[in-house]
Design a protein around this motif. Structure first.
Motif, PDB file in Angstrom:
ATOM      1  N   ASP A 152      -7.730 -36.344  12.470  1.00 29.18           N
ATOM      2  CA  ASP A 152      -8.840 -36.953  13.050  1.00 29.18           C
ATOM      3  C   ASP A 152      -9.798 -37.101  12.056  1.00 29.18           C
ATOM      4  O   ASP A 152     -10.726 -38.041  12.197  1.00 29.18           O
ATOM      5  CB  ASP A 152      -9.324 -36.027  14.323  1.00 29.18           C
ATOM      6  N   TRP A 153      -9.711 -36.130  11.001  1.00 26.89           N
ATOM      7  CA  TRP A 153     -11.018 -36.218  10.210  1.00 26.89           C
ATOM      8  C   TRP A 153     -10.667 -37.036   8.921  1.00 26.89           C
ATOM      9  O   TRP A 153     -11.659 -37.792   8.513  1.00 26.89           O
ATOM     10  CB  TRP A 153     -11.162 -34.806   9.827  1.00 26.89           C
ATOM     11  N   GLU A 154      -9.401 -36.924   8.145  1.00 27.99           N
ATOM     12  CA  GLU A 154      -9.034 -37.456   6.934  1.00 27.99           C
ATOM     13  C   GLU A 154      -8.673 -39.164   7.426  1.00 27.99           C
ATOM     14  O   GLU A 154      -7.884 -39.204   8.484  1.00 27.99           O
ATOM     15  CB  GLU A 154      -8.139 -36.797   6.332  1.00 27.99           C
ATOM     16  N   PHE A 155      -8.891 -40.039   6.605  1.00 28.19           N
ATOM     17  CA  PHE A 155      -8.164 -41.076   6.652  1.00 28.19           C
ATOM     18  C   PHE A 155      -6.556 -40.985   6.407  1.00 28.19           C
ATOM     19  O   PHE A 155      -6.408 -40.273   5.583  1.00 28.19           O
ATOM     20  CB  PHE A 155      -8.789 -42.131   5.455  1.00 28.19           C
ATOM     21  N   PRO A 156      -5.866 -41.767   6.918  1.00 28.49           N
ATOM     22  CA  PRO A 156      -4.375 -41.775   6.664  1.00 28.49           C
ATOM     23  C   PRO A 156      -4.185 -41.819   5.136  1.00 28.49           C
ATOM     24  O   PRO A 156      -4.858 -42.164   4.415  1.00 28.49           O
ATOM     25  CB  PRO A 156      -3.843 -43.184   7.187  1.00 28.49           C
ATOM     26  N   GLU A 157      -3.166 -40.847   4.867  1.00 28.22           N
ATOM     27  CA  GLU A 157      -2.769 -40.460   3.389  1.00 28.22           C
ATOM     28  C   GLU A 157      -2.584 -41.802   2.670  1.00 28.22           C
ATOM     29  O   GLU A 157      -2.970 -41.839   1.465  1.00 28.22           O
ATOM     30  CB  GLU A 157      -1.542 -39.538   3.268  1.00 28.22           C
ATOM     31  N   GLN A 158      -1.916 -42.820   3.158  1.00 27.44           N
ATOM     32  CA  GLN A 158      -1.680 -43.939   2.393  1.00 27.44           C
ATOM     33  C   GLN A 158      -2.842 -44.997   2.013  1.00 27.44           C
ATOM     34  O   GLN A 158      -2.800 -45.528   0.994  1.00 27.44           O
ATOM     35  CB  GLN A 158      -0.658 -44.899   3.148  1.00 27.44           C
ATOM     36  N   VAL A 159      -3.780 -44.656   2.977  1.00 28.88           N
ATOM     37  CA  VAL A 159      -5.052 -45.285   2.744  1.00 28.88           C
ATOM     38  C   VAL A 159      -5.804 -44.471   1.593  1.00 28.88           C
ATOM     39  O   VAL A 159      -6.378 -45.097   0.487  1.00 28.88           O
ATOM     40  CB  VAL A 159      -5.964 -45.484   3.846  1.00 28.88           C
ATOM     41  N   ARG A 160      -5.890 -43.180   1.651  1.00 24.42           N
ATOM     42  CA  ARG A 160      -6.828 -42.136   1.037  1.00 24.42           C
ATOM     43  C   ARG A 160      -6.409 -42.205  -0.498  1.00 24.42           C
ATOM     44  O   ARG A 160      -7.205 -42.376  -1.465  1.00 24.42           O
ATOM     45  CB  ARG A 160      -6.689 -40.775   1.422  1.00 24.42           C
ATOM     46  N   ASN A 161      -4.917 -42.351  -0.552  1.00 20.91           N
ATOM     47  CA  ASN A 161      -4.458 -42.382  -2.052  1.00 20.91           C
ATOM     48  C   ASN A 161      -4.399 -43.661  -2.764  1.00 20.91           C
ATOM     49  O   ASN A 161      -3.861 -43.794  -3.565  1.00 20.91           O
ATOM     50  CB  ASN A 161      -3.235 -41.792  -2.139  1.00 20.91           C
ATOM     51  N   SER A 162      -4.922 -44.746  -2.025  1.00 19.78           N
ATOM     52  CA  SER A 162      -4.564 -46.067  -2.662  1.00 19.78           C
ATOM     53  C   SER A 162      -5.971 -46.594  -3.457  1.00 19.78           C
ATOM     54  O   SER A 162      -6.850 -45.995  -3.483  1.00 19.78           O
ATOM     55  CB  SER A 162      -4.572 -47.300  -1.383  1.00 19.78           C
ATOM     56  N   PHE A 163      -5.624 -47.189  -4.676  1.00 22.99           N
ATOM     57  CA  PHE A 163      -6.665 -47.903  -5.411  1.00 22.99           C
ATOM     58  C   PHE A 163      -7.551 -48.332  -4.580  1.00 22.99           C
ATOM     59  O   PHE A 163      -8.899 -48.478  -5.035  1.00 22.99           O
ATOM     60  CB  PHE A 163      -6.045 -48.744  -6.415  1.00 22.99           C
ATOM     61  N   ALA A 164      -7.256 -49.420  -3.529  1.00 18.07           N
ATOM     62  CA  ALA A 164      -8.324 -50.094  -2.901  1.00 18.07           C
ATOM     63  C   ALA A 164      -9.389 -49.248  -2.328  1.00 18.07           C
ATOM     64  O   ALA A 164     -10.439 -49.473  -2.170  1.00 18.07           O
ATOM     65  CB  ALA A 164      -7.542 -50.854  -1.647  1.00 18.07           C
ATOM     66  N   PHE A 165      -8.709 -47.825  -1.827  1.00 14.27           N
ATOM     67  CA  PHE A 165      -9.854 -47.153  -0.773  1.00 14.27           C
ATOM     68  C   PHE A 165     -10.888 -46.848  -1.947  1.00 14.27           C
ATOM     69  O   PHE A 165     -11.973 -46.913  -1.600  1.00 14.27           O
ATOM     70  CB  PHE A 165      -9.117 -45.748  -0.417  1.00 14.27           C
ATOM     71  N   GLN A 166     -10.537 -46.086  -3.152  1.00 10.67           N
ATOM     72  CA  GLN A 166     -11.722 -45.832  -3.962  1.00 10.67           C
ATOM     73  C   GLN A 166     -12.323 -46.727  -4.648  1.00 10.67           C
ATOM     74  O   GLN A 166     -13.582 -46.503  -4.918  1.00 10.67           O
ATOM     75  CB  GLN A 166     -10.819 -45.131  -5.362  1.00 10.67           C
ATOM     76  N   ASN A 167     -11.632 -47.814  -4.922  1.00 11.20           N
ATOM     77  CA  ASN A 167     -12.402 -49.065  -5.298  1.00 11.20           C
ATOM     78  C   ASN A 167     -13.277 -49.444  -4.263  1.00 11.20           C
ATOM     79  O   ASN A 167     -14.674 -49.693  -4.811  1.00 11.20           O
ATOM     80  CB  ASN A 167     -11.771 -50.138  -5.602  1.00 11.20           C
ATOM     81  N   ALA A 168     -13.323 -49.474  -3.246  1.00  4.87           N
ATOM     82  CA  ALA A 168     -14.308 -49.914  -2.104  1.00  4.87           C
ATOM     83  C   ALA A 168     -15.408 -48.882  -2.006  1.00  4.87           C
ATOM     84  O   ALA A 168     -16.295 -49.549  -1.755  1.00  4.87           O
ATOM     85  CB  ALA A 168     -13.585 -50.117  -0.765  1.00  4.87           C
ATOM     86  N   LEU A 169     -15.045 -47.743  -2.294  1.00  8.69           N
ATOM     87  CA  LEU A 169     -16.454 -46.840  -2.118  1.00  8.69           C
ATOM     88  C   LEU A 169     -17.210 -46.923  -3.413  1.00  8.69           C
ATOM     89  O   LEU A 169     -18.391 -46.973  -3.393  1.00  8.69           O
ATOM     90  CB  LEU A 169     -15.751 -45.246  -1.910  1.00  8.69           C
ATOM     91  N   ARG A 170     -16.427 -47.136  -4.370  1.00  8.01           N
ATOM     92  CA  ARG A 170     -17.404 -47.226  -5.624  1.00  8.01           C
ATOM     93  C   ARG A 170     -18.090 -48.667  -5.624  1.00  8.01           C
ATOM     94  O   ARG A 170     -19.231 -48.599  -6.078  1.00  8.01           O
ATOM     95  CB  ARG A 170     -16.460 -47.380  -6.920  1.00  8.01           C
ATOM     96  N   ASP A 171     -17.343 -49.614  -4.942  1.00  6.94           N
ATOM     97  CA  ASP A 171     -18.156 -50.786  -5.030  1.00  6.94           C
ATOM     98  C   ASP A 171     -19.318 -50.869  -4.113  1.00  6.94           C
ATOM     99  O   ASP A 171     -20.387 -51.453  -4.252  1.00  6.94           O
ATOM    100  CB  ASP A 171     -17.284 -52.050  -4.431  1.00  6.94           C
ATOM    101  N   GLN A 172     -19.294 -50.299  -2.922  1.00  9.07           N
ATOM    102  CA  GLN A 172     -20.390 -49.925  -2.137  1.00  9.07           C
ATOM    103  C   GLN A 172     -21.450 -49.123  -2.657  1.00  9.07           C
ATOM    104  O   GLN A 172     -22.748 -49.324  -2.467  1.00  9.07           O
ATOM    105  CB  GLN A 172     -19.868 -49.148  -0.594  1.00  9.07           C
ATOM    106  N   ALA A 173     -21.198 -48.300  -3.598  1.00  5.04           N
ATOM    107  CA  ALA A 173     -22.062 -47.081  -4.321  1.00  5.04           C
ATOM    108  C   ALA A 173     -22.837 -48.133  -5.242  1.00  5.04           C
ATOM    109  O   ALA A 173     -24.179 -48.143  -5.299  1.00  5.04           O
ATOM    110  CB  ALA A 173     -21.481 -46.166  -5.042  1.00  5.04           C
ATOM    111  N   ASP A 174     -22.152 -49.104  -5.924  1.00  3.19           N
ATOM    112  CA  ASP A 174     -22.698 -50.034  -7.033  1.00  3.19           C
ATOM    113  C   ASP A 174     -23.602 -50.759  -6.457  1.00  3.19           C
ATOM    114  O   ASP A 174     -24.685 -51.330  -6.892  1.00  3.19           O
ATOM    115  CB  ASP A 174     -21.617 -50.659  -7.821  1.00  3.19           C
ATOM    116  N   ARG A 175     -23.272 -51.516  -5.113  1.00  7.27           N
ATOM    117  CA  ARG A 175     -24.176 -52.367  -4.639  1.00  7.27           C
ATOM    118  C   ARG A 175     -25.312 -51.803  -3.574  1.00  7.27           C
ATOM    119  O   ARG A 175     -26.037 -52.495  -3.125  1.00  7.27           O
ATOM    120  CB  ARG A 175     -23.103 -53.150  -3.485  1.00  7.27           C
TER     121      ARG A 175
END
Length: 532
Positions: A152-175
């Motif tokens: 319930d707390w963590e995003f699904p593993e296939q999402v959490r370990n993906s490049f898209a997930f980390q890139n999305a968070l970095r992009d939001q921080a940069d903006r």
């Protein structure tokens, strides 16, 4: 009845405050720094808006359950009083114990010392014994401490370990999107959006009151809000409504409208609090409909249509008005509304969900569960920074009607830099003293003892509703800065039953055929009057 005049502000009050503008700015900067300045500017300049906080906005649909203070001892001894199956819910962490303690002291002092509702504390890791001991010392009420399941707390593993997930968070921080780069914040928003009410400790209860670490209450709540909501057939209660930051939810409404369309949902009338309507003209002409997005467009665009069609039909290319309209249309672009879907747009208003008093089943139902799963599949809880507040609000808008919702205007509340603090009632109605509105305070718990020298309450006023409120009066109330959303709420309170009977499905405000017939008659009459 509203005493609110939307067009006329209290002019001398503005002038009085503006005379001391320089002094106030200096004091504000010294005391609180730059955080207070935007609030101060909104208060002193106000763009000509009236102050909601000065007005009585009670209607037949909603208003405070009580004005001023209730005799709590007599209230609890009433044979009709029934304690509800309700709890406080707080998601927190071990390292937030000081902020949690601050919240518990405040809610105990202002409410729970008399009513003793239990607490449920949730954490993504087990609570330490030190945390439990510290918090349990603050109240006689029962307390339960639970851990959120990892799924319930963590995003699904296939999402959490993906490049898209980390890139999305970095992009939001940069903006510079608020909290957009913080993974834990995304997890919290996702959990509160669709999973908190499924936790076994929460499932025991019918009602909940959501708390956050580091919040403050300003007024005494001397009655039971759970019981009064049940008696009044209210299902959801809020204390702050305000606009969301656009770039946290750029695609939320797109997917929400898609969910509604796919499931052919019949929307509740609360939907109108959160949406703008662009279905203005009843017509089969899609191009014409796309050019008419506001009531003020109707006569102009149909006059344009009539004049052009008449000029083309008559073959008179020198017909001045028709020629002018034709040239204007050829140069004009069809209005583009990037966020308009099914002739509606999210206006960004939402209930600030860090305060909620509600029935669990406003979320724990088939429609809302399906809505959350649908949003989860779209990935917006990590691709964007969808907060639980707009998700809750749009979900509630689908299923609830305006009369199902209660504004706890009499509960003073602060979280972060945003606060609502009502004015105390003086017990006067229509110039006549009718009640002792501010009853003396008494503690049911010695830990809540108040020093009268340090707890002087604000002066009562005719339009007030609070009980023993002690507010930071130099801070602007959110009612006066979130004007647009407050106006939407009050407009819905005043809407006719017939209007709200359509629920959240807007009706066109004008028929193209009827307006075109009238405009054509006027146009032809005008042509006949012109010299040949």
């Amino acid at each position: 009845m509203f005493k609110l005049n939307v067009r006329v502000r209290r002019v001398w009050d503005r002038l009085f405050r503006c005379n001391a503008l320089a002094i106030c700015i200096i004091v504000a900067m010294v005391v609180t720094g730059a955080v207070v300045i935007p609030q101060f500017v909104a208060e002193t300049h106000g763009y000509g808006w009236p102050k909601f906080s000065d007005e009585d906005i009670t209607t037949d649909r909603d208003g405070p359950f009580f004005r001023g203070c209730v005799d709590t001892e007599r209230y609890l001894k009433d044979e009709q009083y029934t304690k509800m199956n309700a709890t406080f819910v707080m998601l927190t962490r071990n390292e937030e114990s000081e902020d949690v303690a601050k919240t518990i002291r405040s809610i105990e002092s202002h409410f729970n010392q008399w009513f003793q509702y239990p607490y449920v504390f949730l954490n993504d890791v087990p609570f330490t014994q030190e945390f439990k001991d510290k918090i349990q010392r603050l109240s006689r009420a029962p307390m339960q401490f639970g851990t959120v399941d990892k799924l319930d707390w963590e995003f699904p593993e296939q999402v959490r370990n993906s490049f898209a997930f980390q890139n999305a968070l970095r992009d939001q921080a940069d903006r510079g999107i608020l909290y957009g780069g913080e993974e834990s914040y995304h997890k919290m928003c996702r959990f509160y959006s669709g999973l908190f009410y499924k936790h076994p400790l929460v499932q025991q209860f019918e009602w909940y009151w959501r708390l956050e670490p580091d919040v403050e209450f300003f007024c005494d709540l001397t009655y039971d809000p759970f019981l009064e909501m049940a008696r009044s057939d209210k299902r959801y209660g809020f204390t702050i409504v305000l606009p969301e930051l656009y770039w946290t939810v750029p695609n939320l409404f797109r997917y929400t409208r898609s969910f509604i369309r796919e499931n052919k949902l019949k929307l509740g009338s609360l939907w109108r609090l959160f949406t703008n309507n662009y279905r203005i003209l009843e017509t089969d002409d899609e191009v014409l409909a796309s050019r008419v997005n506001y009531g003020s467009d109707v006569d102009h665009k149909l006059s344009e249509k009539v004049a052009i069609e008449h000029m083309l039909a008559s073959g008179n290319s020198e017909e001045e008005m028709g020629l002018r309209y034709l040239v204007g249309r050829s140069q004009a672009k069809i209005p583009l509304f990037e966020d308009k879907f099914d002739d509606e747009e999210y206006n960004l208003c939402h209930f600030w969900s860090n305060f909620e008093i509600a029935r669990l089943d406003v979320f724990d139902n088939e429609i809302y569960d399906s809505y959350f799963r649908y949003l989860e599949q779209k990935g917006g809880f990590w691709r964007e920074r969808w907060g639980d507040a707009p998700v809750h609000s749009l979900g509630l808008g689908m299923t609830l009607n305006v009369e199902d919702v209660h504004y706890f205007r009499d509960i003073g509340y602060r979280h972060s830099v945003i606060q609502h603090c009502p004015k105390n009632w003086n017990g006067v109605e229509s110039g006549t003293k009718v009640a002792q509105a501010q009853l003396p305070y008494f503690e049911a718990d010695p830990r809540a003892k108040r020093n009268p020298l340090w707890h002087r309450y604000n002066k009562g006023v005719d339009n007030g509703c609070g009980c023993r409120c002690r507010c930071d009066t130099w801070k602007t109330d959110i009612e006066d800065t979130a004007y647009y959303c407050m106006e939407r709420w009050t407009d819905l309170q005043l809407a006719s039953d017939a209007d709200l009977a359509r629920g959240g499905h807007y009706a066109a405000i004008a028929s193209a055929n009827d307006v075109e017939s009238r405009v054509r008659d006027d146009y032809l009459a005008q042509l006949l009057q012109e010299p040949s």
